[in-house]
Design a protein around this motif. Structure first.
Motif, PDB file in Angstrom:
ATOM      1  N   ASP A   8      60.546  49.340  59.938  1.00  0.00           N
ATOM      2  CA  ASP A   8      60.958  48.486  60.975  1.00  0.00           C
ATOM      3  C   ASP A   8      62.323  48.071  60.779  1.00  0.00           C
ATOM      4  O   ASP A   8      62.455  47.553  59.581  1.00  0.00           O
ATOM      5  N   PRO A   9      63.181  47.703  61.578  1.00  0.00           N
ATOM      6  CA  PRO A   9      64.537  47.233  61.251  1.00  0.00           C
ATOM      7  C   PRO A   9      64.421  45.805  60.844  1.00  0.00           C
ATOM      8  O   PRO A   9      65.307  45.485  60.236  1.00  0.00           O
ATOM      9  N   ARG A  10      63.377  45.196  61.192  1.00  0.00           N
ATOM     10  CA  ARG A  10      63.173  43.676  60.703  1.00  0.00           C
ATOM     11  C   ARG A  10      62.285  43.692  59.188  1.00  0.00           C
ATOM     12  O   ARG A  10      61.675  42.554  59.055  1.00  0.00           O
ATOM     13  N   LEU A  11      62.086  44.652  58.775  1.00  0.00           N
ATOM     14  CA  LEU A  11      61.287  44.740  57.337  1.00  0.00           C
ATOM     15  C   LEU A  11      61.954  43.883  56.370  1.00  0.00           C
ATOM     16  O   LEU A  11      63.347  44.108  56.063  1.00  0.00           O
ATOM     17  N   ALA A  12      61.417  43.115  55.813  1.00  0.00           N
ATOM     18  CA  ALA A  12      61.967  42.140  54.652  1.00  0.00           C
ATOM     19  C   ALA A  12      62.607  43.236  53.584  1.00  0.00           C
ATOM     20  O   ALA A  12      61.920  44.228  53.327  1.00  0.00           O
TER      21      ALA A  12
END
Length: 222
Positions: free
Chosen positions: A201-205
């Motif tokens: 996911d592009p928003r994965l930490a």
């Protein structure tokens, strides 16, 4: 083996076209359900037939399906609409010497019956967990469980496996005897479901790699 596992076909599930391909044993029924990912649910609502694809899980001797509380499918099934659920696993293309005898190798399943809604809170949670685990084994332990609000927004129905029949084709093409002399390649092209590499996911930490239940995901004969 219990009587339920030895139960034969009913008048509704008896395979009449190519009956030699029929399988009624519970082991075959369960193996197809356990390997599949998507079922198709047939039902009639307001006189109109519908067939809807859905995730599912085998939950012991029942098939569980979920959907939005507003779902036409789940509403109809919970209200007692007769259901026909199918699962198909495509194992290969069968290329014959004639166009007519081309076929596919497959394992397919039909389940008929009337579903009941799962309403008890803990049982509903277990059913939803079963669906997640069926799709990605090991995932339930890694993620946030459903909130009360999410549970209220979701309905679950369970369909017994009492009326189920499978149909299986394996092997090479079955050409007319005269066609075996034709100069045409014939045989099988096996197919398997194989995952590609995980896409984060592009928003994965930062610092989170794909866990083993993702990198090790496999589907196939069990």
């Amino acid at each position: 083996m219990s009587d339920a596992r030895r139960a034969g076909p009913t008048s509704r599930t008896t395979v009449r076209r190519l009956p030699e391909r029929a399988r009624y044993d519970r082991e075959t029924v369960e193996s197809i359900l356990d390997e599949g990912l998507v079922c198709h649910v047939g039902f009639v609502d307001g006189g109109q037939p519908f067939v809807v694809p859905s995730a599912y899980a085998r939950w012991g001797d029942r098939l569980v399906i979920h959907g939005s509380a507003a779902s036409r499918m789940v509403k109809a099934l919970a209200a007692g609409a007769p259901a026909c659920v199918t699962v198909t696993l495509l194992d290969g293309l069968v290329l014959a010497r004639s166009a007519f005898h081309h076929s596919m190798n497959y394992r397919s399943l039909v389940v008929l019956g009337t579903a009941t809604e799962v309403t008890e809170a803990e049982e509903k949670r277990r059913a939803l967990d079963a669906i997640v685990e069926h799709v990605v084994p090991g995932r339930v332990a890694a993620v946030r469980p459903p909130s009360e609000k999410e549970l209220r927004a979701t309905r679950v129905v369970a369909l017994p496996l009492d009326e189920a029949s499978a149909k299986v084709r394996t092997g090479p093409p079955k050409d007319d005897e005269a066609d075996y002399a034709l100069g045409v390649w014939a045989g099988e092209l096996p197919l398997r479901l194989t995952p590609l590499g995980p896409v984060p996911d592009p928003r994965l930490a930062a610092g989170f790699g794909a866990p083993p239940h993702v990198t090790g995901w496999r589907r196939g004969r069990r």
